[in-house]
Motif scaffolding. Structure first.
Motif, mmCIF file in Angstrom:
data_model
loop_
_atom_site.group_PDB
_atom_site.id
_atom_site.type_symbol
_atom_site.label_atom_id
_atom_site.label_comp_id
_atom_site.label_asym_id
_atom_site.label_seq_id
_atom_site.Cartn_x
_atom_site.Cartn_y
_atom_site.Cartn_z
ATOM 1 N N ALA A 71 39.669 29.635 51.474
ATOM 2 C CA ALA A 71 38.752 30.273 52.429
ATOM 3 C C ALA A 71 37.381 29.603 52.392
ATOM 4 C CB ALA A 71 38.625 31.763 52.117
ATOM 5 N N LEU A 72 36.949 29.227 51.195
ATOM 6 C CA LEU A 72 35.656 28.561 51.069
ATOM 7 C C LEU A 72 35.673 27.204 51.770
ATOM 8 C CD1 LEU A 72 32.795 28.414 49.819
ATOM 9 C CD2 LEU A 72 33.861 27.367 47.802
ATOM 10 N N LEU A 73 36.722 26.424 51.534
ATOM 11 C CA LEU A 73 36.806 25.103 52.146
ATOM 12 C C LEU A 73 36.904 25.209 53.661
ATOM 13 C CD1 LEU A 73 36.939 22.058 51.777
ATOM 14 C CD2 LEU A 73 39.417 22.253 51.472
ATOM 15 N N GLU A 74 37.630 26.199 54.151
ATOM 16 C CA GLU A 74 37.739 26.398 55.591
ATOM 17 C C GLU A 74 36.366 26.683 56.202
ATOM 18 O OE1 GLU A 74 39.581 26.564 59.275
ATOM 19 O OE2 GLU A 74 40.454 25.981 57.339
ATOM 20 N N ALA A 75 35.587 27.523 55.547
ATOM 21 C CA ALA A 75 34.252 27.847 56.050
ATOM 22 C C ALA A 75 33.337 26.628 56.004
ATOM 23 C CB ALA A 75 33.647 28.985 55.227
ATOM 24 N N GLN A 116 29.025 33.295 48.827
ATOM 25 C CA GLN A 116 28.738 34.371 47.885
ATOM 26 C C GLN A 116 30.012 35.134 47.523
ATOM 27 O OE1 GLN A 116 24.786 35.998 48.284
ATOM 28 N NE2 GLN A 116 25.624 38.057 48.092
ATOM 29 N N LEU A 117 30.902 35.327 48.511
ATOM 30 C CA LEU A 117 32.178 35.976 48.229
ATOM 31 C C LEU A 117 33.006 35.148 47.246
ATOM 32 C CD1 LEU A 117 33.193 37.222 51.803
ATOM 33 C CD2 LEU A 117 32.452 38.637 49.871
ATOM 34 N N TYR A 118 32.955 33.841 47.415
ATOM 35 C CA TYR A 118 33.680 32.962 46.502
ATOM 36 C C TYR A 118 33.100 33.054 45.091
ATOM 37 C CZ TYR A 118 35.537 28.741 44.325
ATOM 38 O OH TYR A 118 36.137 27.860 43.458
#
Length: 629
Positions: A210-214, A199-201
């Protein structure tokens, strides 16, 4: 001790029996005739047999030729791109050794395609997803068509794969057939945190790194994704329908129990063959009572909305006719016993540790919500599925499952459920007929009345969100997403954007003739709306600014307004579907045109196949006459 089955459950079951009487009788008669006339090796020439045995090791060849040993066919969905199916690479060796240990032989009869919705979500390949289920059913039939097997073992886990395997296997309902799962991956990044980063992305607060890391922290090893979506709903359903060995659904791929459970499944399949004294064909297991048990179990655990399509198709393959009214009636009396993401923060490993399938089935039996008197691969009666497997001195055994929940924030007793009703509701009104999953929707979001914003693709909605055009109360209508239009892709990629609007205090709902993921969650979404827009359904007449009321409490879906507004709505010319020849044929989509043209409505299972006599005796209510693809 389980009590008598509740009158409401019996009434729904009887309604299904009555509705299915002709098609079910015809299906069972066909299976009986197949057993008499088409059993393994009957009428098969020496050349036929030689081809089937040619590549076997000499000992296995001798067993089949001289000892007439039983032969177990393996239908596998193995590939090592899908985390859930990668463990199946070593299963055939385990199964062969298990078969040999009881005097049998096992062969891989064939493979079926297995695609990952997690990879194709929001991309072109997703339009092949629903109909991959039909292709899997056909592949299963091809594998078993060699007619050299006394029984079969199905290896599959994920979204369309298990339904497709069962739909295909039911064409061979005279055979004993057992399903063998692979289990979930170990717990990684929590589903709640994964959803937060998504949702932040979506709102531009974090970047792609950050999205890929998560995402990589969440999906990190072999096994099923750990949320309670369609894949894990599949595993629960196979268990409550009596098609797994008891307690095998959510055992980790690397657990010391996994190989013994797989070996036990192979040996049990061979114990159920027609030449033995415990003959149990698949057709006798998948009956009306088993289908009702599956619906109740799905509702009690807040399972995937996809099964309002898949379970319908699986039932039809056994000559059984169910519809969304049946789901709705059962939902009204079925307590919600599980809080697993997306309707909770726990994952399936936590669910399993808290008591899992055995606890849920025991609670539902005690509440009178399940038929105990069913046939299963483990023997007569569903009580076996209140047990859990353990290794005792190197031997696989079963013991009574837990009498109490190990964590009542995840698994509740039927006497004190999370909700008195199941997580699914039928929605109907002048905009169409669909379903909504409410188990993860907060009470304050269950009624939304707002102006519509109409989109003909999910990409158009995403573009409008990114442009700030949806920063208001809105009912997003995404149409031309049904089986006939484009294969009914899941629209789960829209969840972060709509969730962000809801979190910002906007009243938000989604209405679509498409699907959401089995992980559809906190935003109210009326899905599978029919008749679909391409067939001239009401969604094709909705325009920007029309006020739509989504009332999940009352179960209504309506365009609201005075008599003049309603008359105008009824008289509108339906919008035409967008035409894009590249989209229609690229990524293999052109090959599935036949399926799109012949697919039945979502409430009838969305399949283009003649699954059983049910399709001849109960013609589809939605036709594809308006489809020109």
């Amino acid at each position: 001790m389980s009590q008598a089955v509740l009158a409401e459950v019996l009434a729904v079951t009887q309604r299904i029996v009555d509705r299915s009487r002709a098609s079910r009788a015809a299906y069972l008669a066909r299976c009986e005739r197949a057993q008499q006339e088409l059993g393994p090796l009957r009428g098969m020439s020496c050349a036929n047999l030689a081809h089937g045995y040619a590549a076997l090791p000499s000992d296995d060849k001798l067993k089949l030729r001289v000892e007439h040993a039983p032969n177990l066919g393996i239908v596998t969905a193995y590939n090592d791109m899908l985390s859930a199916h990668q463990p199946y690479e070593r299963y055939p060796a385990v199964i062969r050794e298990a078969a040999r240990a009881v005097g049998g032989v096992a062969q891989v009869a064939g493979g079926v395609p297995a695609m990952c919705d997690g990879i194709t979500q929001g991309n072109a390949g997703m339009e092949l997803s629903l109909f991959s289920r039909d292709a899997i059913a056909m592949g299963t039939a091809v594998a078993l068509s060699h007619n050299t097997f006394d029984a079969a073992l199905m290896l599959g886990v994920c979204d369309k794969i298990v339904p497709g395997l069962l739909m295909g296997a039911l064409q061979f309902g005279h055979l004993p057939i057992v399903f063998a799962p692979a289990g979930p991956m170990a717990t990684g990044l929590s589903n709640k945190e994964k959803a937060r980063v998504r949702q932040l992305y979506a709102t531009g607060q974090v970047g792609r790194d950050a999205l890929l890391e998560a995402e990589c922290a969440a999906y990190h090893g072999a096994g099923t994704c750990t949320f309670y979506g369609t894949a894990n709903s599949n595993q629960f359903l196979m268990e409550i329908m009596g098609l797994h060995m008891p307690g095998s659904a959510f055992v980790h791929p690397d657990s010391g129990l996994r190989d013994p459970l797989t070996a036990a499944a192979a040996q049990r399949a061979l114990a159920l063959i027609a030449r033995g004294d415990a003959y149990t064909p698949l057709a006798k297991i998948v009956d009306e009572r088993a289908i009702v048990n599956a619906m109740v179990g799905l509702l009690a655990t807040g399972g995937s909305t996809n099964h309002t399509i898949h379970l319908v198709a699986m039932a039809r393959a056994a000559g059984i006719l169910i519809d969304w009214n049946d789901f709705d009636c059962l939902s009204a009396i079925t307590p919600l016993l599980a809080r697993v993401y997306p309707n909770g923060s726990a994952d399936v490993n936590h669910f399993h540790a808290a008591g899992g399938v055995a606890y849920v089935i025991a609670q539902l039996l005690d509440a009178g919500l399940l038929h105990e008197d069913v046939q299963t691969v483990a023997g007569p009666g569903l009580k076996r599925y209140t047990e859990e497997p353990v290794m005792n001195d190197g031997v696989l055994r079963w013991r009574a499952g837990p009498a109490t929940s190990g964590d009542e924030s995840v698994l509740a007793p039927a006497s004190a459920p999370f909700s008195p009703e199941g997580g699914l509701r039928l929605m109907a009104g002048n905009v169409g007929r669909g379903v909504i999953k409410v188990s993860a929707v907060a009470d304050e979001h269950r009624v939304v009345e707002a102006p519509a914003r109409v989109f003909d693709s999910q990409e158009a909605l995403q573009a409008a969100f990114e442009a700030g055009e949806l920063d208001r109360d809105v009912v997003a209508v995404v149409r031309f997403q049904g089986p006939n239009a484009n294969g009914m892709p899941e629209l789960h990629r829209l969840t972060p954007a709509l969730g962000a609007l809801q979190d910002a205090g906007r009243k938000v709902a989604l209405v679509t003739d498409g699907r959401m993921s089995g992980a559809s969650g906190k935003v109210p979404a009326v899905i599978h709306v029919g008749p679909e827009a391409l067939a001239g359904g009401p969604l094709a007449r909705v325009r920007d600014g029309d006020v739509i009321r989504v009332d999940a409490l009352a179960g209504t879906l309506d365009l609201v307004g005075d008599a003049a507004t309603q008359a105008d709505f009824a008289g509108r010319v339906p919008a035409a579907a967008p035409v894009d020849e590249f989209t229609r044929f690229s990524m293999g989509r052109g090959l599935f045109g036949l399926f799109r043209r012949h697919a039945r409505a979502a409430e009838e299972g969305g399949s283009a196949l003649d699954l059983s006599e049910a399709d001849a005796l109960a013609p589809a209510v939605q036709t594809a006459s308006a489809v020109a693809q």
